[in-house]
Write an enzyme that holds these catalytic residues in place. Structure first.
Site, PDB file in Angstrom:
ATOM      1  N   GLY A  84       0.875  -1.362   0.107  1.00 54.58           N
ATOM      2  CA  GLY A  84       0.132   0.017   0.024  1.00 54.58           C
ATOM      3  C   GLY A  84       0.877   1.391   0.067  1.00 54.58           C
ATOM      4  O   GLY A  84       0.364   2.265  -0.464  1.00 54.58           O
ATOM      5  N   ASP A  85       2.014   1.143   0.677  1.00 54.76           N
ATOM      6  CA  ASP A  85       2.843   2.268   0.752  1.00 54.76           C
ATOM      7  C   ASP A  85       3.541   2.530  -0.758  1.00 54.76           C
ATOM      8  O   ASP A  85       3.614   3.585  -0.993  1.00 54.76           O
ATOM      9  CB  ASP A  85       4.041   2.202   1.681  1.00 54.76           C
ATOM     10  CG  ASP A  85       3.482   1.968   3.143  1.00 54.76           C
ATOM     11  OD1 ASP A  85       2.363   2.491   3.585  1.00 54.76           O
ATOM     12  OD2 ASP A  85       4.173   1.208   3.780  1.00 54.76           O
TER      13      ASP A  85
END
Length: 288
Positions: free
Chosen positions: A235-236
């Site tokens: 997600g980062d």
């Protein structure tokens, strides 16, 4: 070149590769162990730097060996560490238990990863930025940073992470221009007003791709099929790709495609911080 400040957790990650995630009272075999820098703010900062975006990291590390190693890794990745706060105490350590199918369990020792306040970010540094990206940290600090950014016309994105439902992030969520959430986080944040009223909502659906909701339009992308190794930090990496494109003036279709490519690259490699670069992203976009 746009400049982004990434604010939030900066950790040391210990990754334990296991044959399976055990049930309660169960046991799993550790097949491999490694250590490296982590934390959502640091992961996004490293990803942005790899995508040729000037990036500052704003968070806190301890006065120990892990802190020194984390800072050295970020600097080597091209991240500006001048606004990194060095606090007395241990650097936060996260133990990432990763199964063969890529599923992850996280155990944490917080340390001093929230030993910074909004006032620790110099006013001139914030005013010189084009964008502020917030990740999970103290809710009052997050809300104060949103207010400070808006006072100097700096746009704000916020990815509150897995604790969105229990940390009181309503003020920061309400003030952010862009909000990133995965499906589980969106369900946990139902009490917050996340309608796209005046903001952009980016929903991450994992292997099913992602969508962007604006006040007037919805955009979708199906994602990329890859062999999942470790979903930690995917997600980062997604956020880094999305922000790199939008700050460069790309439309939402391009930003979603690149973001999904970055997330897929992260999920297909072990560890929370994936080295991103445009060559690898373009190769995946071109179907190679």
């Amino acid at each position: 070149m746009p400049r982004v400040i990434c604010a939030g957790h900066v950790n040391w990650d210990v990754t334990l590769r296991v044959d399976h995630l055990p049930e309660p009272d169960g046991e799993a075999a550790i097949e491999a162990q490694s250590g490296a820098g982590g934390g959502s703010a640091a992961n996004v900062a490293g990803g942005l730097a790899g995508l040729n975006v000037a990036t500052d990291i704003f968070g806190s590390i301890g006065d120990d060996g892990h802190g020194a190693d984390v800072e050295a890794e970020l600097a080597d990745a091209g991240v500006d560490c001048e606004t990194l706060v060095r606090a007395d105490g241990p650097t936060a350590v996260k133990y990432l238990v990763v199964a063969a199918d890529g599923r992850v369990m996280v155990l944490g020792r917080d340390g001093v990863n929230e030993a910074f306040s909004a006032t620790d970010l110099p006013a001139e540094r914030l005013a010189a930025a084009d964008h502020l990206h917030l990740t999970s940290h103290d809710p009052e600090t997050a809300a104060a940073l949103v207010d400070r950014a808006h006072e100097v016309d700096v746009s704000v994105s916020f990815d509150p992470g897995r604790r969105v439902g229990d940390r009181g992030f309503e003020a920061a969520l309400d003030g952010a221009d862009v909000v990133f959430l995965n499906d589980r986080e969106a369900a946990a944040a139902l009490d917050a007003d996340l309608s796209p009223r005046g903001r952009t909502l980016v929903l991450k659906h994992g292997p099913r791709g992602a969508e962007v909701r604006t006040p007037t339009e919805t955009y979708t992308h199906p994602g990329f099929a890859v062999d999942t190794v470790d979903t930690t930090g995917a997600g980062d990496a997604f956020a880094a790709g999305f922000l790199a494109c939008r700050l460069d003036g790309d439309n939402y279709d391009r930003a979603l495609a690149v973001a999904n490519a970055c997330g897929a690259l992260a999920a297909s490699a072990l560890g929370a911080r994936t080295t991103l670069d445009w060559t690898a992203v373009d190769r995946l976009l071109d179907g190679e």
